[in-house]
Design a protein around this motif. Structure first.
Motif, PDB file in Angstrom:
ATOM      1  N   ARG A 162      -5.632   5.337  26.323  1.00  0.00           N
ATOM      2  CA  ARG A 162      -4.967   5.967  25.193  1.00  0.00           C
ATOM      3  C   ARG A 162      -3.756   5.129  24.816  1.00  0.00           C
ATOM      4  N   THR A 225      -3.619   7.164  19.517  1.00  0.00           N
ATOM      5  CA  THR A 225      -4.893   6.603  19.956  1.00  0.00           C
ATOM      6  C   THR A 225      -5.868   6.443  18.798  1.00  0.00           C
ATOM      7  N   SER A 229      -7.000   2.882  17.612  1.00  0.00           N
ATOM      8  CA  SER A 229      -8.418   2.557  17.806  1.00  0.00           C
ATOM      9  C   SER A 229      -9.018   2.025  16.518  1.00  0.00           C
ATOM     10  N   SER A 258     -11.972   5.047  23.388  1.00  0.00           N
ATOM     11  CA  SER A 258     -10.634   5.590  23.090  1.00  0.00           C
ATOM     12  C   SER A 258     -10.667   6.462  21.850  1.00  0.00           C
TER      13      SER A 258
END
Length: 790
Positions: A162, A225, A229, A258
Motif C-alpha cells: 500500500r 494506494t 497504483s 495493490s
C-alpha cells in the motif's frame, strides 16, 4: 546515540519544541479557559524541561522525556483521532520518527518486525540538495519549489503493498546559520540554478553541518494506494522495451494487487486478431493469456460463450465471474471461458475489453484462485486504468505494425544502407510536395558511372539431382500402391485391380527409362483420380486398413505426395543457400567498412550477388579506383572462402552435391536505376543491357570447341572480355596463390559466343581446400574428396 550519526547533510539536526511553545505563549491569555489552561500546562512542562526548548540531538532524551514530549504534542496528536489519523512527528527528509498516531503504529506492526521504513522518491544525493534548497528559502528568502511527492510503501496484513503519501507541516521549524556557513550571494544562487545535479557544488556552497535545523516536522500521511497504483500502471506502460524486460509483468501484477487490495491475483492479456477473429498470446517475456491457457491462438467463438462474446467483442463492456464453480454449473458445463478457468484452478475472474473507437484490441484478464474476491463491484476499479492500458496497446500495435513493416522491408524489399540516403531525400521531397499541395511524384532514383561486380556459387547438377529424387519418390510411392492392390486381389478378386497394377508397372518403367518433365504431373493425377478412390473403398470395406494407414502416413500433408528423397534434396538446397548467404552477409559487413558500396544477393540453386561501387553511391567526393581493385580482390578471396566453407559442411547435408564458383568482370562503368514495379535496381541503357545478358547466360556457356561448361567444380572461373582485366586478375591470383588460397593450375580459355555477346574469355584456377577451420593443410578438390571419404 546522536540522531545525526551516519547522515551527511548541511543541516545539523536538533529536535526542539521552541516554536510550538511560542504558539502556546500566545494562547495563555485566551478567553477560553480550557485553551488557556492547556497552554499553561505546556508552558510549565517547557519551563521545567528547558532542553525541550533549547533543542537536542541525543536520541536517548526521547526515552527519558517521553511523557513530557507526549504531553506537549497532545493537541497536535489528538487522542480522539489517533486511531484514525496517520500522523508522525519527525525530522525532515529522514526516516527518524519520535512520535506517531496509533493508526500509523498499527500499520507498522502489521508490516512486521523485518520491515524497514524508508521514504521513496528521494534519492540519497537529492536529500542533501533538498536540505540546501530549504536553507535558501528559510535563510535567504528565495522561493525555490523543488518539492517532490514523498511516499512510504508498506505491506498490509495480506502482503499487498500500500502507498502512503507524506505531507510535511514545517510550521515548527527554524534554520540557523552556523559559524562555518558561507554567505550565499546572488551569483552563487544563479550558479546553483543551472547545476541541480552537481552535488559537489552544493556541498561547497553548503558544507556539511553548516546550518542548524531546530524544531520538528509534522507528517500528515494519507493512503493513496488507488491513485498511486493508477500512476504506476501508467508509468509501467510507458516504459520502453517492455517485452524484453522479464520483471515488467511481475511489477504489473504487483501494481494490480495493490489496486484491488488482493495478493492472490494474476494478470493476463490476449490480443484480438480482427482478420481471423481469434485471440492470440502476446509474444514477450512473462506475458500469458488465461483465456487461451497453453494455446497460441484460438477462434473467439471457441473461447467465449455467445453472451460473453457479445459482451466483450460487440458491447465492449467488462464482466466478472465471481464464482467459477457456480457459473460452470449454471452453464451446464458448456461455457468455454468458465471451463478454462476451472481447468487452471481459478475461482473468480474479471475480463475487460481493451477497445477504442476502431474496435477491440485485446482482453485484460484478472484471475484469482479464491472465489468471490473478484466481482462486479471491484471490477469498477478498472474504469480509471483502462484508458492507459488502451493507449499502451494502441502504441504496441503501432510498434508491432512498424516492426512487421521493417521485417518485410528487410527480408523482402530491402533497401541497402549505401543508397538509403537517396530514398530518404526523395521521400522528403515527396512529402514536402504533398504538404504544399503540389503534384507529388517519387522521382527516379539512378546512379551513374558505377562499376559492377557479380559473382555466384552455383550448385552443379541441381536439375539432375532433383529429377533423381523425384524418380525415387514416385517409384517408391507406386510400388507401395502396387503391393496394396496385389493384396487387395486376394481379399476381393476384382479385375480392375489387375488393370491398375498394369498401369502402375507402365509408369514405373517410364520413370526408369525416360523420365520427362510432365511425368510427375501424370502420375499424381493418376493416383488422385484413379487410385485414391480405390483406397477409400477398401478402407470403408475394412480391407487392408493398416497398409492403407501406413501409406497415407508416408504422404506429406503439405504437398500430398511421398516426399522423402525430394525433401532431402530441398533441405540440402535450402541449407546450402542459408549457410552461403549467411557467410557472405557476414563478410559484407567487413567490406562495407573498407569503402561503402551497394550490395544485394539472391538465393537460387546457389547464391548470387551483385555489387556496385562508385562516386554517385557514396554521396562523398572520396572514390578512387583503388577501392574498386580492393573490392575485386576481396570478392575473389570471399568466393574461395565460401567454397571452403561449403565443402567443410558438405557431410552435414542430406545429399552430397558439388558447387562451382564464377566471377563476372565488367570493365566499363554503367548506370543503374531503381525499378519501382520490381522493387530492385536494374541497369540503364541499351549498351549496359549487355552486362545483364552476360550475367544470365554465362554460367551455361561452353568452352569454345568443347561441350564442357565454363564453370567446373573445384575451380573458380573468372569471366572477362578485356586484356587489362586478365592481367589484373592474374595479379590477384598470384597473390592468393602465395597465401595458399589457390592452386598453380591457371588456365585461360575462350568461351563460345552467346547471343549478342562475343569475345568472352575465362581464367580458371583450382581452389585449395582445408578439411575444417583449424586445418592448416591444404588440398586440391580430388585430395579433399579422398580425405572426406576415408
Amino acid at each position: 546515540m546522536d540522531i545525526n550519526a551516519n547522515i551527511e547533510s548541511p543541516l545539523l539536526l536538533k529536535v526542539s519544541f521552541n516554536k510550538l511553545v511560542k504558539q502556546y505563549e500566545k494562547l495563555i491569555a485566551n478567553s477560553d479557559e480550557h485553551v488557556s489552561a492547556t497552554a499553561q500546562r505546556v508552558l510549565d512542562i517547557a519551563k521545567e524541561n528547558p532542553i525541550l526548548v533549547d533543542g537536542f540531538s541525543d536520541a536517548t532524551i526521547f526515552k527519558t522525556h517521553e511523557k513530557e514530549i507526549k504531553s506537549i504534542l497532545q493537541d497536535t496528536f489528538s487522542p480522539v483521532l489517533t486511531k484514525n489519523e496517520i500522523k508522525t512527528a519527525s525530522v525532515p527528509y529522514h526516516d527518524f520518527i519520535f512520535n506517531a498516531s496509533e493508526r500509523f503504529k498499527s500499520i507498522l506492526n502489521i508490516a512486521g518486525d523485518d520491515f524497514k521504513l524508508e521514504m521513496k522518491n528521494l534519492p540519497e544525493n537529492q536529500r542533501y540538495i533538498m536540505a540546501c534548497t530549504a536553507i535558501l528559502n528559510f535563510c535567504y528568502g528565495y522561493n525555490l519549489n523543488v518539492k517532490r511527492p514523498l511516499f512510504y510503501e508498506i505491506p498490509d496484513d495480506d502482503g499487498v503493498t500500500r502507498y502512503y503519501k507524506i505531507l510535511y507541516n514545517a510550521d515548527f521549524t527554524e534554520i540557523i546559520p552556523n559559524e562555518n556557513a558561507p554567505k550565499i550571494t546572488q551569483e552563487d544562487y544563479d550558479e546553483l540554478l543551472d547545476n541541480f545535479d552537481n552535488i559537489e557544488l552544493w556541498r561547497k556552497k553548503f558544507p556539511p553541518n553548516s546550518y542548524t535545523f531546530k524544531g520538528f516536522v509534522i507528517s500528515n500521511i494519507f493512503d493513496v494506494t488507488d491513485d498511486q497504483s493508477i500512476s504506476n500502471i501508467k508509468s509501467n506502460l510507458i516504459k520502453e522495451e517492455k517485452r524484453s524486460n522479464s520483471s515488467f509483468v511481475e511489477e504489473f501484477v504487483e501494481i494490480f494487487q495493490s489496486l484491488f487490495g488482493l495478493k492472490n491475483i494474476k494478470v493476463g492479456f490476449s490480443i484480438y486478431n480482427e482478420e481471423e477473429d481469434t485471440f492470440e498470446q502476446i509474444y514477450g517475456v512473462g506475458t500469458h493469456s488465461y483465456l487461451l491457457n497453453d494455446l497460441e491462438s484460438k477462434l473467439c467463438a471457441d473461447v467465449l460463450c455467445e453472451w460473453s462474446y457479445n459482451k466483450l467483442l460487440r458491447e465492449h463492456d467488462f464482466f466478472s465471474v465471481s464464482d467459477v464453480d457456480k457459473s460452470l454449473t449454471c452453464s451446464n458445463d458448456e461455457a468455454p471461458h468458465i471451463k478454462v478457468l476451472k481447468k487452471q484452478g481459478f475461482k473468480s475472474a474479471i475480463f475487460a475489453p481493451i477497445a477504442n473507437e476502431n474496435g477491440l484490441l485485446g482482453i485484460l484478464e484478472i484471475v484469482s484462485s479464491t472465489p468471490k474476491v473478484l466481482n462486479s463491484i471491484n471490477a469498477n476499479k478498472l474504469v480509471d486504468v483502462m484508458p492507459f492500458i488502451i493507449a499502451a496497446v494502441e502504441r504496441s500495435k503501432n510498434e508491432e505494425a512498424n516492426l512487421i513493416e521493417a521485417v518485410i522491408q528487410k527480408e523482402c524489399t530491402s533497401i541497402h544502407p549505401s543508397v538509403k540516403w537517396r530514398f530518404k531525400k526523395e521521400a522528403k521531397n515527396f512529402i514536402r510536395h504533398q504538404i504544399d499541395g503540389k503534384d507529388a511524384n517519387f522521382n527516379k532514383i539512378a546512379f551513374e558511372n558505377i562499376y559492377p561486380l557479380y559473382g555466384q556459387i552455383d550448385i552443379k547438377g541441381s536439375s539432375e539431382a532433383r529429377n533423381w529424387a523425384t524418380q525415387q519418390d514416385l517409384s517408391l510411392q507406386l510400388n507401395t500402391l502396387k503391393d496394396i492392390l496385389k493384396n487387395a486381389i486376394e481379399k476381393e478378386n476384382l479385375p480392375i485391380y489387375a488393370q491398375y497394377i498394369f498401369q502402375i508397372d507402365d509408369f514405373i518403367s517410364a520413370i526408369d527409362e525416360h523420365f520427362q518433365v510432365d511425368s510427375e504431373h501424370q502420375i499424381s493425377n493418376f493416383i488422385k483420380i484413379e487410385i485414391e478412390p480405390v483406397l477409400q473403398h477398401l478402407y470403408a470395406a475394412n480391407i487392408l486398413k493398416d497398409e492403407i494407414d501406413a501409406y497415407f502416413e508416408s504422404i506429406d500433408n503439405r504437398v500430398n505426395v511421398l516426399y522423402h528423397h525430394r525433401k532431402n534434396y530441398d533441405d540440402t538446397i535450402a541449407s546450402i543457400n542459408k549457410e552461403m548467404a549467411a557467410l557472405l552477409d557476414l563478410k559484407q559487413i567487413e567490406a562495407q567498412l573498407m569503402y561503402p558500396h551497394y550490395f544485394e544477393r539472391f538465393k537460387t540453386d546457389g547464391v548470387e550477388h551483385n555489387m556496385y561501387i562508385g562516386e554517385s553511391i557514396t554521396q562523398e567526393d572520396t572514390f578512387s579506383p583503388i577501392y574498386l581493385y580492393n573490392l575485386r580482390l576481396w570478392q575473389l578471396q570471399i568466393m574461395v572462402e565460401m567454397e571452403n566453407r561449403y565443402y567443410q559442411m558438405q557431410s552435414d547435408f542430406p545429399i552430397k552435391l558439388d558447387v562451382a564458383s564464377m566471377i563476372l568482370v565488367f570493365n566499363q562503368p554503367l548506370s543503374i536505376s531503381f525499378r519501382m514495379d520490381e522493387k530492385q535496381f536494374d541497369v540503364d541503357g541499351t549498351y549496359n543491357a549487355r552486362y545483364e545478358i552476360v550475367k544470365k547466360r554465362v554460367d551455361k556457356a561452353f568452352v569454345k570447341g568443347t561441350q564442357k561448361r565454363a564453370t567446373e567444380k573445384g575451380k573458380i572461373t573468372i569471366v572477362y572480355s578485356q586484356k587489362e582485366d586478365e592481367l589484373e586478375y592474374l595479379r590477384y591470383i598470384k597473390f592468393l596463390q602465395s597465401k595458399y588460397y589457390l592452386d598453380t593450375d591457371v588456365e585461360i580459355v575462350e568461351l563460345q559466343d552467346l547471343q549478342a555477346v562475343t569475345g568472352l574469355k575465362a581464367i580458371r584456377v583450382s581452389v585449395l581446400y582445408h578439411k575444417d577451420k583449424n586445418d592448416k593443410s591444404f588440398y586440391t578438390y580430388e585430395d579433399l574428396m579422398q580425405e572426406i571419404n576415408k
